[in-house]
Write a protein that holds these residues in place. Structure first.
Motif, PDB file in Angstrom:
ATOM      1  N   CYS A   1       0.860  -1.188   0.000  1.00 22.03           N
ATOM      2  CA  CYS A   1       0.000   0.000   0.000  1.00 22.03           C
ATOM      3  C   CYS A   1       0.899   1.241   0.000  1.00 22.03           C
ATOM      4  O   CYS A   1       2.114   1.127  -0.160  1.00 22.03           O
ATOM      5  CB  CYS A   1      -0.963   0.012   1.197  1.00 22.03           C
TER       6      CYS A   1
ATOM      7  N   THR B   1       1.607   3.280   2.451  1.00 25.93           N
ATOM      8  CA  THR B   1       2.163   3.626   3.764  1.00 25.93           C
ATOM      9  C   THR B   1       3.691   3.781   3.724  1.00 25.93           C
ATOM     10  O   THR B   1       4.385   2.955   3.137  1.00 25.93           O
ATOM     11  CB  THR B   1       1.809   2.547   4.808  1.00 25.93           C
TER      12      THR B   1
ATOM     13  N   SER C   1      -2.307  -5.901  -2.586  1.00 27.63           N
ATOM     14  CA  SER C   1      -3.111  -5.143  -1.637  1.00 27.63           C
ATOM     15  C   SER C   1      -2.978  -5.769  -0.266  1.00 27.63           C
ATOM     16  O   SER C   1      -2.580  -6.932  -0.134  1.00 27.63           O
ATOM     17  CB  SER C   1      -4.576  -5.109  -2.091  1.00 27.63           C
TER      18      SER C   1
ATOM     19  N   ALA D   1      -5.695  -4.554   7.411  1.00 25.92           N
ATOM     20  CA  ALA D   1      -6.142  -3.536   6.445  1.00 25.92           C
ATOM     21  C   ALA D   1      -6.948  -2.435   7.122  1.00 25.92           C
ATOM     22  O   ALA D   1      -7.886  -1.890   6.549  1.00 25.92           O
ATOM     23  CB  ALA D   1      -6.946  -4.206   5.335  1.00 25.92           C
TER      24      ALA D   1
ATOM     25  N   GLY E   1      -5.589   0.382   8.015  1.00 26.66           N
ATOM     26  CA  GLY E   1      -5.044   1.639   7.513  1.00 26.66           C
ATOM     27  C   GLY E   1      -4.115   2.328   8.499  1.00 26.66           C
ATOM     28  O   GLY E   1      -4.123   2.058   9.697  1.00 26.66           O
TER      29      GLY E   1
ATOM     30  N   ASP F   1      -3.459   1.960   3.270  1.00 33.69           N
ATOM     31  CA  ASP F   1      -4.581   1.097   3.644  1.00 33.69           C
ATOM     32  C   ASP F   1      -4.183  -0.050   4.559  1.00 33.69           C
ATOM     33  O   ASP F   1      -5.041  -0.689   5.163  1.00 33.69           O
ATOM     34  CB  ASP F   1      -5.232   0.508   2.379  1.00 33.69           C
TER      35      ASP F   1
END
Lengths: 501, 103
Positions: B15, B17, B50, B56, B58, B81
């Motif tokens: 993701c 991040t 993903s 998940a 976030g 996420d």
């Protein structure tokens, strides 16, 4: 680590918020980020190894600070109060440089080899206009972020080195990201070459607070801007607060409905001034911040709760904390040590030492002053009470040695200031045949008040040991301060020496 | 992820991040985001992936995340996420200490 990380996060988190306000010009966080990228590209293209600024506060200051970080060159804000000879020498030392300045100085500075002077308005037009951003910044934490030339009260000026790791650690250790409400605005009236000026920009950016700049301080200018720009927070040096308080007491009204918090630091706050300020602003939160250039600004704070507790307590230990600089930031350690380096207990006076990631203690070309275990001797003398409240007495070099006894000027000044006729004073050591040094004082009387020298001597004698009674007291209309409110003791000593001949 | 140091920057492989290391335990720590080990910020993420459904929740920009011992602390410098974890255990959001503004 790089200062740009702080601005990048701000632009991502609240890019549409106003970041910098100066007159009618406003830059949002995203616009500040974009301007820094374009200015960084300009600096890199110029071949400069340092980005300097010789100017008052304007949006060019935060743009240049972040552009330097982006371009990978140190930012060097210079003191515009120095003489042109001093400035020529400093500008020569930092060449090759990209130097932002006012139109009157461009011609002369262009003569210094390796210097590329740029007028502030041209710099701003270029930075906020079109153009490509520089490539990605370095994340090397050891690169130099800022060089701050200290006021140099003695000897040649020296530059404190603040690396990215020091300043980023200070911000991460003391400011919550996005912690300010969208309505919050801070009034910055300290000059850009002062560490508090740098810290104000960085803290505000990381917390999401609008920075409103006041180039050149006056009490009425400050009050007018605080009202018109709906200022919620401000940082002032003690002399500024004293003038604001004078102005408001004359006017008989405060009328600053938005002002929530005033932080002060950069010099010793006289107790009567903070007491008057707290009476004038009963709803405002006061914070005293103590720090040094070499420590990336603040290392201890006396917060609003501490101020209220000291003002309302019947306990003399708690009352006395109104003149303390509070407790060390959680990210730092502070100790008081004797001249042999041995840690001292509560209440004992010695040299203040500090250790932590924000502490630099380094001067350009002179290496570090940190001890091998990371502790920085501040050259400030002070003590700590049982609960960790720190009391700063002054510079160790200002201590008066009278007949082998060490006397703190601050202790004697505090007592003189308690006299109702005294509005300001300075205590210094002067050469003395019998004692080595003798205690002398210069006193500024409150308008319309009078007191004699023997009365003041008696006043001190009733409160302190007799060795602390000034043998000589002169009256003066005012004391010599630098523009950020530091008492120039050297000048006081010289004036006294000149008078006595 | 041996030799991880304070100030190191990592990115999620699954993701957007990114984090900066604020503190690390003495022993080597495996740091994951979205169920996959984090990579150096300079490395390119594999793409097309993903976060796994159990990691998940976030990450939030500017927030700090800590493990149960408090020895590992990460600052989120870019939100995403995935959820941060070490040794298979999700990190917790650290409450900000309230300090008075000093400048």
């Amino acid at each position: 680590m790089n200062l740009m990380m702080l601005l990048e996060m701000a632009a991502a988190g609240f890019g549409d918020r106003p970041a910098i306000e100066s007159g009618s010009d406003v830059l949002t966080y995203q616009e500040l980020f974009d301007a820094a990228g374009r200015a960084a590209s300009e600096v890199q293209a110029s071949g400069a190894e340092r980005m300097a600024l010789l100017d008052v506060s304007s949006p060019a200051v935060p743009i240049a600070l972040f552009a330097s970080a982006w371009a990978g060159v140190p930012f060097v804000p210079l003191n515009y109060r120095l003489t042109s000879e001093e400035l020529d020498s400093l500008v020569g030392e930092i060449a090759p440089s990209y130097l932002i300045t006012d139109p009157e100085r461009v011609e002369q500075l262009a003569r210094v080899p390796g210097t590329n002077p740029v007028e502030r308005e041209d710099f701003l037009a270029e930075a906020v206009g079109g153009g490509e951003a520089a490539p990605e910044w370095s994340m090397d934490p050891d690169e130099i972020a800022v060089l701050l030339y200290t006021s140099g009260t003695t000897g040649a000026p020296k530059a404190a080195v603040l690396r990215h790791k020091h300043l980023v650690s200070y911000i991460l250790g003391s400011v919550e990201f996005g912690g300010s409400g969208a309505e919050e605005a801070t009034l910055v009236s300290v000059p850009p070459y002062h560490v508090a000026g740098m810290a104000a920009i960085l803290s505000s950016v990381y917390s999401g607070r609008r920075v409103v700049q006041l180039p050149g301080f006056s009490a009425d200018g400050w009050l007018e801007l605080a009202r018109s720009a709906r200022i919620t927070n401000a940082f002032v040096v003690p002399t500024m607060l004293a003038r604001i308080v004078d102005e408001l007491e004359d006017a008989g009204s405060t009328d600053l409905p938005h002002l929530r918090a005033i932080a002060y630091g950069g010099g010793k706050m006289p107790q009567p001034v903070i007491e008057r300020a707290m009476r004038l602003f009963p709803e405002t939160e006061f914070t005293n911040a103590y720090g040094l250039t070499e420590t990336s600004s603040t290392i201890s704070v006396l917060g609003p709760e501490d101020h209220r507790a000291a003002a309302s307590s019947g306990d003399p230990v708690v009352q006395r904390r109104l003149v303390s600089v509070g407790r060390a930031l959680p990210s730092l350690e502070v100790e008081i040590r004797d001249p042999d380096g041995k840690p001292l207990g509560a209440g004992e006076v010695g040299e203040i030492h500090v250790r932590g990631e924000q502490v630099s203690g380094e001067y350009l070309g002179r290496g570090t002053r940190l001890e091998s275990d990371g502790w920085f001797p501040t050259r400030d003398s002070g003590s700590m009470d049982e609960e960790g409240y720190l009391f700063v007495e002054g510079r160790i070099d200002d201590v008066i040695v009278r007949g082998g006894e060490n006397l703190s000027p601050g202790e004697i000044e505090d007592v003189l200031l308690e006299h109702k006729s005294v509005v300001d004073c300075a205590v210094v050591g002067i050469p003395d045949v019998q004692w080595g040094e003798a205690v002398a004082a210069v006193v500024v009387l409150r308008t319309g008040m009078s007191v004699t020298v023997p009365e003041l001597q008696e006043w001190v004698k009733a409160r302190l040991r007799s060795s602390r009674v000034p043998g000589r007291i002169e009256f003066s209309a005012e004391l010599p301060y630098n523009e950020t409110g530091k008492l120039l003791r050297r000048v006081v000593r010289e004036d006294l020496a000149g008078d006595s001949s | 992820m041996a030799g991880l140091k304070t100030g190191a920057r990592l990115r999620s492989a699954v993701c957007t991040t990114e984090v900066m290391v604020i503190s690390v335990p003495d022993k080597p720590a495996e740091i994951a985001c979205g169920g996959a080990p984090m990579i150096d910020v300079a490395e390119a993420p594999p793409g097309d992936q993903s976060p796994s459904p159990d990691a998940a929740e976030g990450t939030k920009l500017g927030k700090r995340y800590v493990d149960d011992s408090g020895d590992l602390e990460l600052l989120c410098t870019k939100a995403g996420d995935g959820s941060l974890a070490t040794g298979g255990v999700l990190l917790k959001l650290k409450e900000a200490k309230k300090l008075p503004s000093s400048d």
